[in-house]
Scaffold this motif. Structure first.
Motif, PDB file in Angstrom:
ATOM      1  N   ASP A   1       0.827  -1.221   0.000  1.00 11.55           N
ATOM      2  CA  ASP A   1       0.000   0.000   0.000  1.00 11.55           C
ATOM      3  C   ASP A   1       0.856   1.263   0.000  1.00 11.55           C
ATOM      4  O   ASP A   1       0.394   2.342   0.398  1.00 11.55           O
ATOM      5  CB  ASP A   1      -0.947   0.034   1.210  1.00 11.55           C
ATOM      6  N   ALA A   2       2.106   1.148  -0.461  1.00  9.85           N
ATOM      7  CA  ALA A   2       3.031   2.277  -0.352  1.00  9.85           C
ATOM      8  C   ALA A   2       2.618   3.459  -1.215  1.00  9.85           C
ATOM      9  O   ALA A   2       2.702   4.620  -0.791  1.00  9.85           O
ATOM     10  CB  ALA A   2       4.447   1.824  -0.722  1.00  9.85           C
TER      11      ALA A   2
ATOM     12  N   ASN B   1       3.735  -0.041   4.718  1.00 15.71           N
ATOM     13  CA  ASN B   1       5.182   0.049   4.595  1.00 15.71           C
ATOM     14  C   ASN B   1       5.557   1.530   4.551  1.00 15.71           C
ATOM     15  O   ASN B   1       5.751   2.104   3.471  1.00 15.71           O
ATOM     16  CB  ASN B   1       5.675  -0.671   3.346  1.00 15.71           C
ATOM     17  N   PRO B   2       5.618   2.186   5.716  1.00 21.19           N
ATOM     18  CA  PRO B   2       5.900   3.624   5.740  1.00 21.19           C
ATOM     19  C   PRO B   2       7.271   3.973   5.177  1.00 21.19           C
ATOM     20  O   PRO B   2       7.469   5.086   4.691  1.00 21.19           O
ATOM     21  CB  PRO B   2       5.797   3.991   7.222  1.00 21.19           C
ATOM     22  N   LYS B   3       8.216   3.040   5.212  1.00 22.71           N
ATOM     23  CA  LYS B   3       9.539   3.338   4.663  1.00 22.71           C
ATOM     24  C   LYS B   3       9.465   3.508   3.153  1.00 22.71           C
ATOM     25  O   LYS B   3      10.091   4.415   2.582  1.00 22.71           O
ATOM     26  CB  LYS B   3      10.521   2.220   5.032  1.00 22.71           C
ATOM     27  N   ALA B   4       8.690   2.658   2.477  1.00 26.53           N
ATOM     28  CA  ALA B   4       8.525   2.786   1.030  1.00 26.53           C
ATOM     29  C   ALA B   4       7.706   4.029   0.683  1.00 26.53           C
ATOM     30  O   ALA B   4       8.002   4.732  -0.296  1.00 26.53           O
ATOM     31  CB  ALA B   4       7.864   1.534   0.470  1.00 26.53           C
ATOM     32  N   THR B   5       6.686   4.314   1.481  1.00 22.83           N
ATOM     33  CA  THR B   5       5.887   5.528   1.264  1.00 22.83           C
ATOM     34  C   THR B   5       6.764   6.766   1.379  1.00 22.83           C
ATOM     35  O   THR B   5       6.695   7.692   0.554  1.00 22.83           O
ATOM     36  CB  THR B   5       4.743   5.599   2.289  1.00 22.83           C
ATOM     37  N   LEU B   6       7.615   6.801   2.397  1.00 17.43           N
ATOM     38  CA  LEU B   6       8.522   7.932   2.594  1.00 17.43           C
ATOM     39  C   LEU B   6       9.477   8.084   1.417  1.00 17.43           C
ATOM     40  O   LEU B   6       9.741   9.204   0.946  1.00 17.43           O
ATOM     41  CB  LEU B   6       9.303   7.731   3.897  1.00 17.43           C
ATOM     42  N   ALA B   7       9.991   6.972   0.903  1.00 20.03           N
ATOM     43  CA  ALA B   7      10.914   7.029  -0.231  1.00 20.03           C
ATOM     44  C   ALA B   7      10.229   7.594  -1.476  1.00 20.03           C
ATOM     45  O   ALA B   7      10.821   8.390  -2.219  1.00 20.03           O
ATOM     46  CB  ALA B   7      11.467   5.634  -0.516  1.00 20.03           C
TER      47      ALA B   7
END
Length: 335
Positions: free
Chosen positions: A27-28, A198-204
């Motif tokens: 869901d990124a 996956n907040p890390k992928a969303t942030l990227a």
């Protein structure tokens, strides 16, 4: 004819789109557009007719109570507009929905009709795919386009992908044929930890979008969420020696592949981002602003991160065999 009553004349508008489903690992991508909508208080001005594009046995409507009155929310795609202030204000048209079940060409033509009426200068489509990438390293984000001139001027890859595609690939090609500049940004999500969020992928994705369109995006609690997510996966991986060994193998492969590129351009890009955030700029988050519902969390679901839902085992499944449309070395999944 598309009627846009109540929508003001937009300033240098860019359309940013993401769709839940096949093109949205973890869901990124859809979470990234939801974040923009929430932080900049987007106002919905249009929704596509769900009856035209969705199979309700695949994407079912939901029933809810509003003051004792039963109401139905239909699965659809909605458009909202946000105005980013500052010295150089700019508007974003946010498209957030579900990958349609049918009539993809009509779906894309309807979105392009809105883009034309609103004077959209560029379309940016966000996607996320499953890849052989370790969760302990920065999330690879690949920017691709079908336009050779755009690839050259914006430092993007010109796509050479051949194979099955999703709505992201179809919409990008529709933009190209309509003469609308279009870019797709793809984040690679570790295939062994594919459960959302996956907040890390969303942030990227948001960081890459920020670089692409030249706006400072308020990140709220996303950086802290991303750190918490990685710590949680670290702890779960440490509990299973097979998973830990597999992650180490991915780390070694990634580090070896990136060694020659370490790092003039990447370091310069990160330093520029640091300076923008230190000095402030358009889109700065106001004091006391809190993330609303749907904000990415640290994913306290415990072992669900590393669990193979089909078997209940906490060992990594075999990596998917598809190739991404981005032709990225690290990525291996759908468009």
């Amino acid at each position: 004819m598309i009627e846009l009553e109540g929508v003001p004349e937009l300033i240098d508008p860019v359309m940013v789109a993401a769709f839940e489903g096949w093109n949205d690992a973890g869901d990124a991508a859809s979470t990234a557009v939801a974040h923009l909508d929430r932080e900049w208080k987007g106002e919905v001005f249009a929704a596509l007719d769900a009856e035209d594009y969705y199979d309700f046995q695949v994407n079912r409507p939901t029933v809810w109570l509003d003051g004792g009155v039963r109401k139905i929310t239909w699965p659809t795609t909605r458009l909202s507009v946000v105005r980013v202030g500052g010295d150089k204000p700019r508007d974003l048209v946010l498209v957030r929905g579900i990958e349609p079940s049918m009539r993809w060409r009509s779906f894309c033509n309807e979105l392009l009709g809105f883009a034309h009426e609103l004077g959209v200068e560029m379309v940016v489509i966000l996607g996320a795919l499953l890849g052989d990438t370790p969760h302990t390293r920065p999330v690879p984000v690949t920017g691709i386009t079908s336009d050779a001139d755009l690839a050259r001027t914006m430092d993007l890859e010109e796509t050479r992908y051949e194979g099955p595609t999703g709505i992201v690939g179809i919409l990008q090609e529709a933009c190209t044929h309509a003469g609308v500049p279009a870019v797709s940004l793809w984040a690679a999500v570790p295939h062994y930890v594919s459960q959302p969020p996956n907040p890390k992928a969303t942030l990227a994705l948001l960081n890459r979008l920020e670089d692409l369109i030249g706006l400072r995006i308020p990140l709220g609690e996303l950086p802290e969420d991303a750190r918490a997510w990685q710590l949680g996966v670290d702890q779960l991986a440490a509990e299973d020696s097979e998973v830990a060994e597999y992650v180490q193998t991915l780390e070694e492969a990634r580090d070896t592949a990136e060694l020659p590129e370490a790092s003039g351009e990447a370091i310069a890009r990160e330093f520029e981002r640091y300076l923008r955030r230190r000095d402030g700029g358009p889109g700065q988050q106001g004091p006391g602003q809190q993330p609303g519902p749907g904000h990415a969390t640290d994913g306290g679901e415990g072992g669900s991160y590393l669990r193979d839902p089909s078997s209940g085992r906490t060992r990594p499944p075999k990596p998917p065999k598809q190739q991404p449309e981005a032709d990225s070395d690290e990525d291996s999944s759908d468009d």
